[in-house]
Design an enzyme around this catalytic site. Structure first.
Site, PDB file in Angstrom:
ATOM      1  N   GLY A  42       3.867   4.331   6.885  1.00  0.00           N
ATOM      2  CA  GLY A  42       4.829   4.496   5.800  1.00  0.00           C
ATOM      3  C   GLY A  42       4.447   5.492   4.715  1.00  0.00           C
ATOM      4  O   GLY A  42       5.312   6.162   4.157  1.00  0.00           O
ATOM      5  N   GLU A  96       0.137   3.688  -0.803  1.00  0.00           N
ATOM      6  CA  GLU A  96       1.123   2.837  -0.130  1.00  0.00           C
ATOM      7  C   GLU A  96       2.528   3.419  -0.290  1.00  0.00           C
ATOM      8  O   GLU A  96       2.802   4.129  -1.260  1.00  0.00           O
ATOM      9  CB  GLU A  96       1.102   1.423  -0.746  1.00  0.00           C
ATOM     10  CG  GLU A  96       0.428   0.368   0.099  1.00  0.00           C
ATOM     11  CD  GLU A  96       1.200  -0.010   1.355  1.00  0.00           C
ATOM     12  OE1 GLU A  96       2.018   0.789   1.862  1.00  0.00           O
ATOM     13  OE2 GLU A  96       0.978  -1.122   1.847  1.00  0.00           O
ATOM     14  N   ASP A  97       3.407   3.089   0.646  1.00  0.00           N
ATOM     15  CA  ASP A  97       4.796   3.508   0.511  1.00  0.00           C
ATOM     16  C   ASP A  97       5.543   2.594  -0.459  1.00  0.00           C
ATOM     17  O   ASP A  97       6.264   3.041  -1.332  1.00  0.00           O
ATOM     18  CB  ASP A  97       5.512   3.569   1.876  1.00  0.00           C
ATOM     19  CG  ASP A  97       5.364   2.295   2.704  1.00  0.00           C
ATOM     20  OD1 ASP A  97       4.681   1.335   2.265  1.00  0.00           O
ATOM     21  OD2 ASP A  97       5.943   2.254   3.804  1.00  0.00           O
ATOM     22  N   ASP A 100       6.158  -4.859  -1.920  1.00  0.00           N
ATOM     23  CA  ASP A 100       7.278  -5.797  -1.961  1.00  0.00           C
ATOM     24  C   ASP A 100       6.732  -7.185  -2.331  1.00  0.00           C
ATOM     25  O   ASP A 100       6.605  -7.500  -3.518  1.00  0.00           O
ATOM     26  CB  ASP A 100       7.972  -5.768  -0.597  1.00  0.00           C
ATOM     27  CG  ASP A 100       9.178  -6.683  -0.499  1.00  0.00           C
ATOM     28  OD1 ASP A 100       9.653  -7.157  -1.543  1.00  0.00           O
ATOM     29  OD2 ASP A 100       9.659  -6.922   0.630  1.00  0.00           O
ATOM     30  N   GLY A 102       3.726  -8.078  -1.986  1.00  0.00           N
ATOM     31  CA  GLY A 102       2.385  -7.854  -2.525  1.00  0.00           C
ATOM     32  C   GLY A 102       1.297  -8.299  -1.559  1.00  0.00           C
ATOM     33  O   GLY A 102       0.118  -8.016  -1.766  1.00  0.00           O
ATOM     34  N   THR A 104       0.630  -7.320   1.548  1.00  0.00           N
ATOM     35  CA  THR A 104      -0.040  -6.222   2.268  1.00  0.00           C
ATOM     36  C   THR A 104      -1.079  -5.568   1.355  1.00  0.00           C
ATOM     37  O   THR A 104      -2.227  -5.369   1.759  1.00  0.00           O
ATOM     38  CB  THR A 104       0.981  -5.173   2.754  1.00  0.00           C
ATOM     39  OG1 THR A 104       1.950  -5.820   3.577  1.00  0.00           O
ATOM     40  CG2 THR A 104       0.308  -4.071   3.542  1.00  0.00           C
ATOM     41  N   LYS A 128       8.865  -2.957  -5.694  1.00  0.00           N
ATOM     42  CA  LYS A 128       9.990  -3.897  -5.786  1.00  0.00           C
ATOM     43  C   LYS A 128       9.454  -5.191  -6.396  1.00  0.00           C
ATOM     44  O   LYS A 128       9.182  -6.148  -5.680  1.00  0.00           O
ATOM     45  CB  LYS A 128      10.538  -4.203  -4.379  1.00  0.00           C
ATOM     46  CG  LYS A 128      11.309  -3.082  -3.736  1.00  0.00           C
ATOM     47  CD  LYS A 128      12.231  -3.567  -2.618  1.00  0.00           C
ATOM     48  CE  LYS A 128      11.504  -3.923  -1.363  1.00  0.00           C
ATOM     49  NZ  LYS A 128      12.422  -3.951  -0.162  1.00  0.00           N
ATOM     50  N   ARG A 162      12.201   7.244   9.245  1.00  0.00           N
ATOM     51  CA  ARG A 162      11.025   7.713   8.505  1.00  0.00           C
ATOM     52  C   ARG A 162      11.111   9.188   8.140  1.00  0.00           C
ATOM     53  O   ARG A 162      10.601   9.620   7.116  1.00  0.00           O
ATOM     54  CB  ARG A 162       9.748   7.532   9.344  1.00  0.00           C
ATOM     55  CG  ARG A 162       9.232   6.127   9.418  1.00  0.00           C
ATOM     56  CD  ARG A 162       7.784   6.156   9.909  1.00  0.00           C
ATOM     57  NE  ARG A 162       7.381   4.915  10.543  1.00  0.00           N
ATOM     58  CZ  ARG A 162       6.995   3.824   9.899  1.00  0.00           C
ATOM     59  NH1 ARG A 162       6.986   3.805   8.586  1.00  0.00           N
ATOM     60  NH2 ARG A 162       6.624   2.743  10.557  1.00  0.00           N
TER      61      ARG A 162
HETATM   62  P1  IMP Z   1       4.655  -6.515   1.269  1.00  0.00           P
HETATM   63  O1  IMP Z   1       3.429  -6.985   2.022  1.00  0.00           O
HETATM   64  O2  IMP Z   1       5.758  -7.502   1.333  1.00  0.00           O
HETATM   65  O3  IMP Z   1       4.354  -6.059  -0.122  1.00  0.00           O
HETATM   66  O4  IMP Z   1       5.246  -5.309   2.060  1.00  0.00           O
HETATM   67  C1  IMP Z   1       4.622  -4.127   2.165  1.00  0.00           C
HETATM   68  C2  IMP Z   1       5.077  -3.413   3.415  1.00  0.00           C
HETATM   69  O5  IMP Z   1       6.340  -3.872   3.901  1.00  0.00           O
HETATM   70  C3  IMP Z   1       5.265  -1.955   3.095  1.00  0.00           C
HETATM   71  O6  IMP Z   1       4.083  -1.238   3.284  1.00  0.00           O
HETATM   72  C4  IMP Z   1       6.371  -1.559   4.055  1.00  0.00           C
HETATM   73  O7  IMP Z   1       5.826  -1.160   5.275  1.00  0.00           O
HETATM   74  C5  IMP Z   1       7.183  -2.804   4.250  1.00  0.00           C
HETATM   75  N1  IMP Z   1       8.397  -2.826   3.398  1.00  0.00           N
HETATM   76  C6  IMP Z   1       8.657  -3.615   2.340  1.00  0.00           C
HETATM   77  N2  IMP Z   1       9.841  -3.350   1.797  1.00  0.00           N
HETATM   78  C7  IMP Z   1      10.340  -2.317   2.505  1.00  0.00           C
HETATM   79  C8  IMP Z   1      11.570  -1.558   2.420  1.00  0.00           C
HETATM   80  O8  IMP Z   1      12.436  -1.741   1.548  1.00  0.00           O
HETATM   81  N3  IMP Z   1      11.712  -0.575   3.353  1.00  0.00           N
HETATM   82  C9  IMP Z   1      10.789  -0.299   4.307  1.00  0.00           C
HETATM   83  N4  IMP Z   1       9.647  -0.979   4.425  1.00  0.00           N
HETATM   84  C10 IMP Z   1       9.422  -1.990   3.539  1.00  0.00           C
HETATM   85 MG    MG Z   2       3.904   0.039   5.173  1.00  0.00          MG
END
Ligand code: IMP
Ligand code: MG
Length: 171
Positions: A42, A96-97, A100, A102, A104, A128, A162
């Protein structure tokens, strides 16, 4: 699933913000050698643009993290870290991209800390905060967005979109 007609964030807006972030990062790491730990896939485009704007000594390393199936988050995160000597004793900035839930970011930080970097921070293109399930605040954020699923500029939905230069919402 379709992408929005109009971009949420245009390529031009991204480039303006990326260049400002790069200036801030270069100032914060002034006189230091900085290792960018790029979270694949990402953050590829973001990291490539950011790295080329940072006026400092930059090294690149890659991190692999997978947590998503389709557009739903799963709390289990698998992290593959770079080799020990590219992290140990270095000033590391995770790229990071999007942050969300948190989880990851938290898992990557936890794994990289084991390799004892001199410093460890995280820069995300998008944040987010409404999606958060763990308490986490990125050190650098490109754009704070609402709790919508976004694609483009590295961000995917099941591997698609992507390559798009702008960021769109998925409808
Ligand atoms: P987290 O662990 O929920 O914070 O998510 C992190 C990962 O989920 C990011 O590195 C993305 O790969 C993926 N992700 C979360 N939200 C989105 C989105 O809106 N679009 C695309 N990928 C997302
Ligand atoms: Mg990602």
């Amino acid at each position: 699933m379709k992408i929005s007609k109009a971009p949420l964030i245009t390529a031009a807006e991204i480039q303006t913000r990326v260049s400002a972030l790069a200036g801030q990062i270069a100032a914060d790491y002034c006189g230091k050698q900085l290792t960018l730990a790029i979270v694949l896939n990402g953050a590829l485009f973001f990291a490539a643009d950011l790295a080329r704007h940072i006026q400092a000594d930059v090294l690149l390393a890659c991190v692999s993290a997978s947590s998503y199936v389709g557009n739903r988050s799963s709390s289990k995160v698998r992290v593959i870290t770079p080799d020990h000597h590219s992290i140990n004793g270095r000033d590391v900035l995770i790229i990071e991209d999007i942050v969300d839930t948190g989880s990851t970011a938290q898992a990557i930080i936890e794994q990289l800390r084991i390799q004892e970097p001199a410093s460890l921070a995280l820069c995300t293109l998008l944040d987010k905060p409404a999606g958060r399930t763990v308490k986490y605040l990125p050190d650098y954020t490109g754009f704070t967005i609402e709790n919508r699923f976004v694609v483009g500029y590295g961000l995917d939905y099941d591997g698609m979109y992507r390559h798009l230069p702008h960021i769109y919402t998925l409808e």
